[in-house]
Design an enzyme around this catalytic site. Sequence first.
Site, PDB file in Angstrom:
ATOM      1  N   GLY A  38      50.359  34.167  35.580  1.00  0.00           N
ATOM      2  CA  GLY A  38      51.279  34.065  34.443  1.00  0.00           C
ATOM      3  C   GLY A  38      51.588  32.647  34.011  1.00  0.00           C
ATOM      4  O   GLY A  38      52.602  32.403  33.344  1.00  0.00           O
ATOM      5  N   GLY A  63      46.574  38.373  33.410  1.00  0.00           N
ATOM      6  CA  GLY A  63      47.395  38.751  32.261  1.00  0.00           C
ATOM      7  C   GLY A  63      48.761  39.313  32.574  1.00  0.00           C
ATOM      8  O   GLY A  63      49.394  39.923  31.713  1.00  0.00           O
ATOM      9  N   HIS A 123      39.631  32.069  46.009  1.00  0.00           N
ATOM     10  CA  HIS A 123      40.866  32.763  46.382  1.00  0.00           C
ATOM     11  C   HIS A 123      40.483  34.155  46.870  1.00  0.00           C
ATOM     12  O   HIS A 123      40.125  35.025  46.072  1.00  0.00           O
ATOM     13  CB  HIS A 123      41.781  32.818  45.139  1.00  0.00           C
ATOM     14  CG  HIS A 123      43.011  33.638  45.324  1.00  0.00           C
ATOM     15  ND1 HIS A 123      43.816  34.015  44.256  1.00  0.00           N
ATOM     16  CD2 HIS A 123      43.598  34.157  46.438  1.00  0.00           C
ATOM     17  CE1 HIS A 123      44.823  34.732  44.707  1.00  0.00           C
ATOM     18  NE2 HIS A 123      44.714  34.842  46.017  1.00  0.00           N
ATOM     19  N   MET A 166      51.618  32.823  44.856  1.00  0.00           N
ATOM     20  CA  MET A 166      51.369  33.800  43.790  1.00  0.00           C
ATOM     21  C   MET A 166      52.655  33.994  42.990  1.00  0.00           C
ATOM     22  O   MET A 166      53.716  34.244  43.555  1.00  0.00           O
ATOM     23  CB  MET A 166      50.958  35.160  44.368  1.00  0.00           C
ATOM     24  CG  MET A 166      49.616  35.195  45.095  1.00  0.00           C
ATOM     25  SD  MET A 166      48.221  34.593  44.141  1.00  0.00           S
ATOM     26  CE  MET A 166      48.245  35.687  42.718  1.00  0.00           C
ATOM     27  N   HIS A 220      38.704  28.198  39.503  1.00  0.00           N
ATOM     28  CA  HIS A 220      39.405  29.152  40.376  1.00  0.00           C
ATOM     29  C   HIS A 220      38.639  30.467  40.378  1.00  0.00           C
ATOM     30  O   HIS A 220      38.398  31.075  39.336  1.00  0.00           O
ATOM     31  CB  HIS A 220      40.843  29.355  39.893  1.00  0.00           C
ATOM     32  CG  HIS A 220      41.668  30.205  40.805  1.00  0.00           C
ATOM     33  ND1 HIS A 220      42.215  29.742  41.983  1.00  0.00           N
ATOM     34  CD2 HIS A 220      42.034  31.513  40.721  1.00  0.00           C
ATOM     35  CE1 HIS A 220      42.884  30.722  42.582  1.00  0.00           C
ATOM     36  NE2 HIS A 220      42.787  31.817  41.836  1.00  0.00           N
ATOM     37  N   ASP A 228      38.348  34.205  41.819  1.00  0.00           N
ATOM     38  CA  ASP A 228      39.138  35.295  42.406  1.00  0.00           C
ATOM     39  C   ASP A 228      38.247  36.386  42.992  1.00  0.00           C
ATOM     40  O   ASP A 228      37.489  37.044  42.273  1.00  0.00           O
ATOM     41  CB  ASP A 228      40.038  35.916  41.323  1.00  0.00           C
ATOM     42  CG  ASP A 228      41.220  35.034  40.987  1.00  0.00           C
ATOM     43  OD1 ASP A 228      41.912  34.593  41.923  1.00  0.00           O
ATOM     44  OD2 ASP A 228      41.438  34.776  39.786  1.00  0.00           O
ATOM     45  N   MET A 236      38.135  39.931  44.887  1.00  0.00           N
ATOM     46  CA  MET A 236      38.945  41.137  45.135  1.00  0.00           C
ATOM     47  C   MET A 236      38.070  42.252  45.684  1.00  0.00           C
ATOM     48  O   MET A 236      36.903  42.373  45.293  1.00  0.00           O
ATOM     49  CB  MET A 236      39.605  41.602  43.837  1.00  0.00           C
ATOM     50  CG  MET A 236      40.455  40.525  43.170  1.00  0.00           C
ATOM     51  SD  MET A 236      41.278  41.169  41.701  1.00  0.00           S
ATOM     52  CE  MET A 236      42.020  39.665  41.065  1.00  0.00           C
ATOM     53  N   SER A 243      41.143  30.365  35.936  1.00  0.00           N
ATOM     54  CA  SER A 243      40.674  31.521  36.707  1.00  0.00           C
ATOM     55  C   SER A 243      39.585  32.228  35.910  1.00  0.00           C
ATOM     56  O   SER A 243      39.847  32.750  34.823  1.00  0.00           O
ATOM     57  CB  SER A 243      41.829  32.485  36.958  1.00  0.00           C
ATOM     58  OG  SER A 243      41.287  33.747  37.308  1.00  0.00           O
ATOM     59  N   ASP A 261      49.689  30.468  40.936  1.00  0.00           N
ATOM     60  CA  ASP A 261      48.686  31.379  40.374  1.00  0.00           C
ATOM     61  C   ASP A 261      49.364  32.633  39.830  1.00  0.00           C
ATOM     62  O   ASP A 261      49.950  33.403  40.586  1.00  0.00           O
ATOM     63  CB  ASP A 261      47.689  31.745  41.492  1.00  0.00           C
ATOM     64  CG  ASP A 261      46.528  32.602  41.009  1.00  0.00           C
ATOM     65  OD1 ASP A 261      46.455  32.923  39.810  1.00  0.00           O
ATOM     66  OD2 ASP A 261      45.693  32.960  41.862  1.00  0.00           O
ATOM     67  N   MET A 308      41.099  37.689  48.046  1.00  0.00           N
ATOM     68  CA  MET A 308      42.061  38.800  48.088  1.00  0.00           C
ATOM     69  C   MET A 308      41.330  39.972  48.709  1.00  0.00           C
ATOM     70  O   MET A 308      41.058  40.995  48.056  1.00  0.00           O
ATOM     71  CB  MET A 308      42.556  39.111  46.667  1.00  0.00           C
ATOM     72  CG  MET A 308      43.496  38.055  46.126  1.00  0.00           C
ATOM     73  SD  MET A 308      43.651  38.101  44.324  1.00  0.00           S
ATOM     74  CE  MET A 308      42.254  37.092  43.870  1.00  0.00           C
ATOM     75  N   GLY A 348      45.762  40.967  41.820  1.00  0.00           N
ATOM     76  CA  GLY A 348      44.896  42.094  41.474  1.00  0.00           C
ATOM     77  C   GLY A 348      44.427  42.068  40.033  1.00  0.00           C
ATOM     78  O   GLY A 348      43.352  42.563  39.726  1.00  0.00           O
TER      79      GLY A 348
END
Length: 223
Positions: free
Chosen positions: A179, A147, A68, A139, A34, A36, A38, A9, A177, A70, A144
Amino acid sequence: MNENWIAPSILSANFAKLGEEVDNVLKAGADVVHFDVMDNHFVPNLTIGPLVCEALRKHGVTAPIDVHLMIEPVDRIIPDFAKAGASYITFHPEASVHVDRTLQLIHDCGCKAGLVFNPSTPLHYLDYVMDKIDMILLMSVNPGFGGQSFIPSALPKLREVRKRIDDSGLDIRLEIDGGVKVDNIRDIKAAGADTFVAGSAIFGQPDYKAVIDAMRAEIAKAE
Ligand code: DX5
Ligand code: ZN
């Protein structure tokens, strides 16, 4: 291409030198980028859009880009991402009033389509659209931020989706996706995932190849 895809990501990459970061992580053995997206509305953070996707393509990135979304709404921006070079476009069903239509729109634009499930989102959204899906993304954190810690309930959920995919006989990737680390990727593979997003675990270390190699070694132990 490998059967198990490592999908770094870029949320955790150094945005001041993004092209170089993506080149380096691909050179280190990543399969997919990947990406992301947002909007500070569907999720409480703001990131990157089609311009950055296009810039990566112009920079010379040829690997699949896994966008992805969001964001809410989703339909207006899908053709822009397709034009910008997205390979996969995934979205959260809560963010589209007409899930079937959005899946169709992604395919009409020439991309592969996927649905994303938040930790608490039920799987019934899959019921009537399995034949229109190329990827299911679970998920394992609330979306959002990078980490965060892996939420363990994602493991039984993965097993449930793996069964649905196998029972369907369809060619659908199962992506996880949030952790994902070297020390939990084996259990995640054993639960059925084949596509592994990892942001901080990879970009947080100086040697991307060492992390990706260690992830592959752990995945192999689950096979
Ligand atoms: C979270 C994003 C993830 C995130 C993963 O909303 O969808 O892709 O960047 O980051 P890590 O691997 O650090 O949990
Ligand atoms: Zn993501």
